[in-house]
Design a protein around this motif. Structure first.
Motif, PDB file in Angstrom:
ATOM      1  N   GLY A 199     158.893  19.751  46.355  1.00 32.71           N
ATOM      2  CA  GLY A 199     160.172  19.639  47.060  1.00 32.71           C
ATOM      3  C   GLY A 199     160.059  19.475  48.561  1.00 32.71           C
ATOM      4  O   GLY A 199     160.924  19.932  49.300  1.00 32.71           O
ATOM      5  N   VAL A 204     166.979  16.954  46.872  1.00 34.17           N
ATOM      6  CA  VAL A 204     167.547  16.204  45.758  1.00 34.17           C
ATOM      7  C   VAL A 204     168.950  16.731  45.474  1.00 34.17           C
ATOM      8  O   VAL A 204     169.166  17.940  45.394  1.00 34.17           O
ATOM      9  CB  VAL A 204     166.642  16.341  44.519  1.00 34.17           C
ATOM     10  CG1 VAL A 204     167.306  15.762  43.277  1.00 34.17           C
ATOM     11  CG2 VAL A 204     165.291  15.665  44.775  1.00 34.17           C
ATOM     12  N   PRO A 317     162.450  36.270  30.413  1.00 32.40           N
ATOM     13  CA  PRO A 317     163.582  37.154  30.667  1.00 32.40           C
ATOM     14  C   PRO A 317     164.873  36.361  30.861  1.00 32.40           C
ATOM     15  O   PRO A 317     164.876  35.359  31.582  1.00 32.40           O
ATOM     16  CB  PRO A 317     163.201  37.884  31.956  1.00 32.40           C
ATOM     17  CG  PRO A 317     161.909  37.337  32.409  1.00 32.40           C
ATOM     18  CD  PRO A 317     161.405  36.351  31.422  1.00 32.40           C
ATOM     19  N   ASN A 421     153.676  24.287  39.663  1.00 31.08           N
ATOM     20  CA  ASN A 421     154.707  25.153  39.086  1.00 31.08           C
ATOM     21  C   ASN A 421     154.195  26.533  38.702  1.00 31.08           C
ATOM     22  O   ASN A 421     154.986  27.463  38.591  1.00 31.08           O
ATOM     23  CB  ASN A 421     155.302  24.500  37.827  1.00 31.08           C
ATOM     24  CG  ASN A 421     156.386  23.503  38.162  1.00 31.08           C
ATOM     25  OD1 ASN A 421     156.648  23.226  39.312  1.00 31.08           O
ATOM     26  ND2 ASN A 421     157.007  22.944  37.134  1.00 31.08           N
TER      27      ASN A 421
HETATM   28  C1  LIG Z   1     160.329  32.707  33.653  1.00 38.94           C
HETATM   29  C2  LIG Z   1     159.694  31.416  34.122  1.00 38.94           C
HETATM   30  C3  LIG Z   1     159.363  30.442  33.189  1.00 38.94           C
HETATM   31  C4  LIG Z   1     158.787  29.230  33.603  1.00 38.94           C
HETATM   32  N1  LIG Z   1     158.420  28.290  32.663  1.00 38.94           N
HETATM   33  C5  LIG Z   1     157.847  27.130  33.075  1.00 38.94           C
HETATM   34  C6  LIG Z   1     157.436  26.142  32.141  1.00 38.94           C
HETATM   35  O1  LIG Z   1     157.578  26.312  30.927  1.00 38.94           O
HETATM   36  N2  LIG Z   1     156.865  25.013  32.610  1.00 38.94           N
HETATM   37  C7  LIG Z   1     156.717  24.758  33.950  1.00 38.94           C
HETATM   38  O2  LIG Z   1     156.237  23.687  34.319  1.00 38.94           O
HETATM   39  N3  LIG Z   1     157.100  25.672  34.856  1.00 38.94           N
HETATM   40  C8  LIG Z   1     157.641  26.854  34.452  1.00 38.94           C
HETATM   41  N4  LIG Z   1     157.982  27.793  35.367  1.00 38.94           N
HETATM   42  C9  LIG Z   1     157.766  27.512  36.779  1.00 38.94           C
HETATM   43  C10 LIG Z   1     158.985  26.797  37.347  1.00 38.94           C
HETATM   44  O3  LIG Z   1     159.013  25.468  36.895  1.00 38.94           O
HETATM   45  C11 LIG Z   1     158.904  26.817  38.874  1.00 38.94           C
HETATM   46  O4  LIG Z   1     159.018  28.148  39.309  1.00 38.94           O
HETATM   47  C12 LIG Z   1     159.993  25.942  39.493  1.00 38.94           C
HETATM   48  O5  LIG Z   1     159.702  25.793  40.873  1.00 38.94           O
HETATM   49  C13 LIG Z   1     161.351  26.570  39.313  1.00 38.94           C
HETATM   50  O6  LIG Z   1     162.355  25.730  39.787  1.00 38.94           O
HETATM   51  P1  LIG Z   1     163.749  26.382  40.245  1.00 38.94           P
HETATM   52  O7  LIG Z   1     164.554  25.302  40.824  1.00 38.94           O
HETATM   53  O8  LIG Z   1     164.278  27.193  39.118  1.00 38.94           O
HETATM   54  O9  LIG Z   1     163.236  27.412  41.341  1.00 38.94           O
HETATM   55  P2  LIG Z   1     163.498  27.454  42.911  1.00 38.94           P
HETATM   56  O10 LIG Z   1     162.713  28.633  43.399  1.00 38.94           O
HETATM   57  O11 LIG Z   1     164.934  27.419  43.192  1.00 38.94           O
HETATM   58  O12 LIG Z   1     162.857  26.117  43.446  1.00 38.94           O
HETATM   59  C14 LIG Z   1     161.459  25.984  43.555  1.00 38.94           C
HETATM   60  C15 LIG Z   1     161.155  24.877  44.522  1.00 38.94           C
HETATM   61  O13 LIG Z   1     161.598  23.642  43.975  1.00 38.94           O
HETATM   62  C16 LIG Z   1     162.017  22.798  45.024  1.00 38.94           C
HETATM   63  N5  LIG Z   1     163.436  22.483  44.832  1.00 38.94           N
HETATM   64  C17 LIG Z   1     164.368  23.158  44.139  1.00 38.94           C
HETATM   65  N6  LIG Z   1     165.554  22.515  44.210  1.00 38.94           N
HETATM   66  C18 LIG Z   1     165.351  21.436  44.985  1.00 38.94           C
HETATM   67  C19 LIG Z   1     166.169  20.367  45.441  1.00 38.94           C
HETATM   68  N7  LIG Z   1     167.455  20.276  45.110  1.00 38.94           N
HETATM   69  N8  LIG Z   1     165.617  19.408  46.217  1.00 38.94           N
HETATM   70  C20 LIG Z   1     164.322  19.455  46.563  1.00 38.94           C
HETATM   71  N9  LIG Z   1     163.500  20.444  46.172  1.00 38.94           N
HETATM   72  C21 LIG Z   1     164.002  21.408  45.383  1.00 38.94           C
HETATM   73  C22 LIG Z   1     161.817  23.545  46.323  1.00 38.94           C
HETATM   74  O14 LIG Z   1     160.550  23.226  46.853  1.00 38.94           O
HETATM   75  C23 LIG Z   1     161.849  24.979  45.865  1.00 38.94           C
HETATM   76  O15 LIG Z   1     161.164  25.857  46.738  1.00 38.94           O
HETATM   77  C24 LIG Z   1     158.549  29.000  34.978  1.00 38.94           C
HETATM   78  C25 LIG Z   1     158.865  29.998  35.912  1.00 38.94           C
HETATM   79  C26 LIG Z   1     159.419  31.195  35.503  1.00 38.94           C
HETATM   80  C27 LIG Z   1     159.698  32.258  36.517  1.00 38.94           C
END
Ligand SMILES: Cc1cc2nc3c(=O)[nH]c(=O)nc-3n(C[C@H](O)[C@H](O)[C@H](O)COP(=O)(O)OP(=O)(O)OC[C@H]3O[C@@H](n4cnc5c(N)ncnc54)[C@H](O)[C@@H]3O)c2cc1C
Length: 463
Positions: A199, A204, A317, A421
């Motif tokens: 990101g 986005v 969770p 991730n």
């Molecule tokens: C319980 C759990 C299960 C998971 N399972 C998987 C899995 O099965 N497979 C896998 O690949 N990953 C998995 N993950 C990891 C997950 O994909 C990453 O933590 C991911 O960054 C989460 O995205 P988010 O938008 O929910 O989190 P956020 O913390 O909101 O976003 C993470 C990062 O994504 C970027 N981002 C978010 N929104 C935008 C935007 N609109 N524009 C630009 N950049 C943006 C930013 O850099 C931000 O810091 C898991 C994580 C957890 C905690």
């Protein structure tokens, strides 16, 4: 409003944003400040200058413009699942996309368009109504955009590849404040970087991606007492060595906490388990997994289910939790690696980790197409991820130390790279990419965000 105020320059302009936004801005001292700054990971204490809840792309552009003019950073956040690597967010406006939740499924074209705050739990059921599946991850409340920009490994991964490779277009606000559309025809460098580069490059506001005709899967988990971990993981390791791409699976050691919200058969108990999803007929999947069933699991949930049911398989969770974790990539998983894993995280190890999992990669994840983006494939056989509940700083330190110990134990089989991730520590982002890709990502960053306004969880600096 009263009390603490943004300490960094430009406070008046941040307040001035209020009148320019369709969405909302919350600043320190507002009544809902603590709720606004909270991330999904409750162990992270975010102290940004302000939190903006945009409703349209123009809101995001206004924030970027004001931040750029006052030397502030802007951090987009969908949910805060990956808030830990960013730290306290000093001098940063946090842009929480949680109000941008439109989902459009174009079933005849097998594609979806979602706004930036959409969760997998919003998209998967909507696609399932048409017999279609998205390349969703294990958890329903992970954000589609954060997950996808970081690569995205889900239950259909060995059959259909990384989620980032299925992206068809992104609408975004660049670090220099422009609202753009990146796809196969326009903004090619940005389109390339967003597909696996994370990101750092633009905020986005909407994403379009492919859906797949997967109505049903044969999936579930097999559980054994953790004392049988070595036997189970050896059998799983041998099974996946010859598994077809239709089978995506993982081997896992789990210690369920003795908490009331954990269901009765699991509460306070520890297991070795295999979770699996087979994209094909039940008879084939059952035959494939028969060697594991012959080990007599204590529980067996394998069954034919809708693709929507995959959202429950990993038992993530359902609500925000305080956690710490980390992961790495392994080239292979020989018998010695299984022994090392069981030694560091199995019965009697003293591990405080709730879960240590090894996901089987390969298949479509290993196949790079020239039309893919910055992460075209993953050059590793397995992904390791270790996680624990971090209820207070001491417990968090213990979990982090043991996650690091787990990685150390498996270091002989590490590829030397990590998967963005699954990286929850503040990492050097060059560890996610080969040198040429990383150099190109830095050039793209310089082109779209020359002042380095946008902060990602794993920010790539401009060249
Ligand atoms: C319980 C759990 C299960 C998971 N399972 C998987 C899995 O099965 N497979 C896998 O690949 N990953 C998995 N993950 C990891 C997950 O994909 C990453 O933590 C991911 O960054 C989460 O995205 P988010 O938008 O929910 O989190 P956020 O913390 O909101 O976003 C993470 C990062 O994504 C970027 N981002 C978010 N929104 C935008 C935007 N609109 N524009 C630009 N950049 C943006 C930013 O850099 C931000 O810091 C898991 C994580 C957890 C905690």
């Amino acid at each position: 409003m009263s009390g603490e105020r943004a300490g960094t320059g430009g406070t008046a302009d941040i307040e001035g944003l209020r009148g320019r936004l369709a969405g909302e801005i919350v600043v320190p001292g507002d009544g809902d400040w603590d709720a606004a700054r909270q991330a999904w990971n409750l162990a992270v204490d975010q102290h940004p200058v302000a939190v903006v809840f945009p409703e349209v792309a123009e809101d995001v552009a206004a924030v970027v413009e004001v931040a750029g003019a006052h030397g502030l950073k802007v951090a987009p956040q969908g949910t805060g699942h990956s808030a830990a690597p960013m730290g306290p967010l000093e001098g940063t406006i946090l842009v929480k996309t949680s109000r941008m939740r439109d989902v459009v499924i174009d079933a005849p074209a097998t594609r979806a368009r979602v706004q930036a705050g959409v969760l997998w739990g919003d998209v998967v059921p909507a696609a399932a109504e048409h017999g279609l599946a998205a390349l969703a991850g294990s958890a329903k409340d992970v954000g589609v955009v954060g997950y996808t920009l970081g690569g995205g490994i889900g239950w259909l991964a060995r059959r259909h590849g990384l989620a980032c490779s299925g992206v068809l277009a992104a609408e975004a606000v660049t670090g220099d404040g422009r609202i753009v559309r990146a796809d196969g025809d326009s903004e090619p460098d940005l389109f390339w970087a967003l597909r696996g580069g994370g990101g750092s490059f633009a905020i986005v506001t909407a994403l379009e991606f492919a859906l797949y005709p997967v109505a049903e899967v044969y999936a579930g988990a097999l559980y054994w007492p953790i004392e049988r971990a070595a036997e189970v993981l050896h059998a799983w390791r041998e099974l996946v060595a010859a598994a077809p791409d239709e089978l995506t699976s993982l081997g896992r050691l789990m210690q369920f906490p003795p908490m009331p919200e954990v269901p009765e058969p699991f509460r306070g108990r520890a297991f070795a388990l295999v979770e699996a999803a087979y994209c094909g007929p039940e008879a084939e999947g059952a035959l494939l997994l028969q060697p594991l069933r012959e080990l007599g699991p204590e529980m067996d949930t394998l069954a034919t289910m809708s693709a929507e049911g995959l959202g429950e398989l990993h038992m993530d969770p359902p609500q925000p939790v305080p956690f710490a974790g980390d992961g790495t990539l392994l080239s292979e998983l020989p018998a010695e690696a299984v022994e090392a894993l069981v030694g560091v995280a199995g019965a009697g190890s003293g591990s405080p980790l709730v879960s240590v999992e090894v996901r089987h990669l390969g298949g479509a994840l290993a196949t790079a197409s020239p039309s893919n983006g910055a992460l075209p494939s993953i050059d590793a056989g397995f992904a390791l991820y270790a996680v624990g509940i971090a209820t207070n700083p001491e417990v968090k330190a213990d979990v982090e130390a043991h996650a690091a110990r787990t990685q150390d134990a498996l270091a002989p089989w590490s590829t030397g790279r990590s998967f963005l991730n699954f990286t929850e520590r503040r990492a050097d982002p060059s560890e996610f990419f080969d040198a040429a890709t990383y150099a190109r990502l830095r050039r793209v960053k310089a082109g779209y965000d020359p002042q380095d306004v946008i902060r990602g969880n794993h920010s790539i600096p401009p060249a």
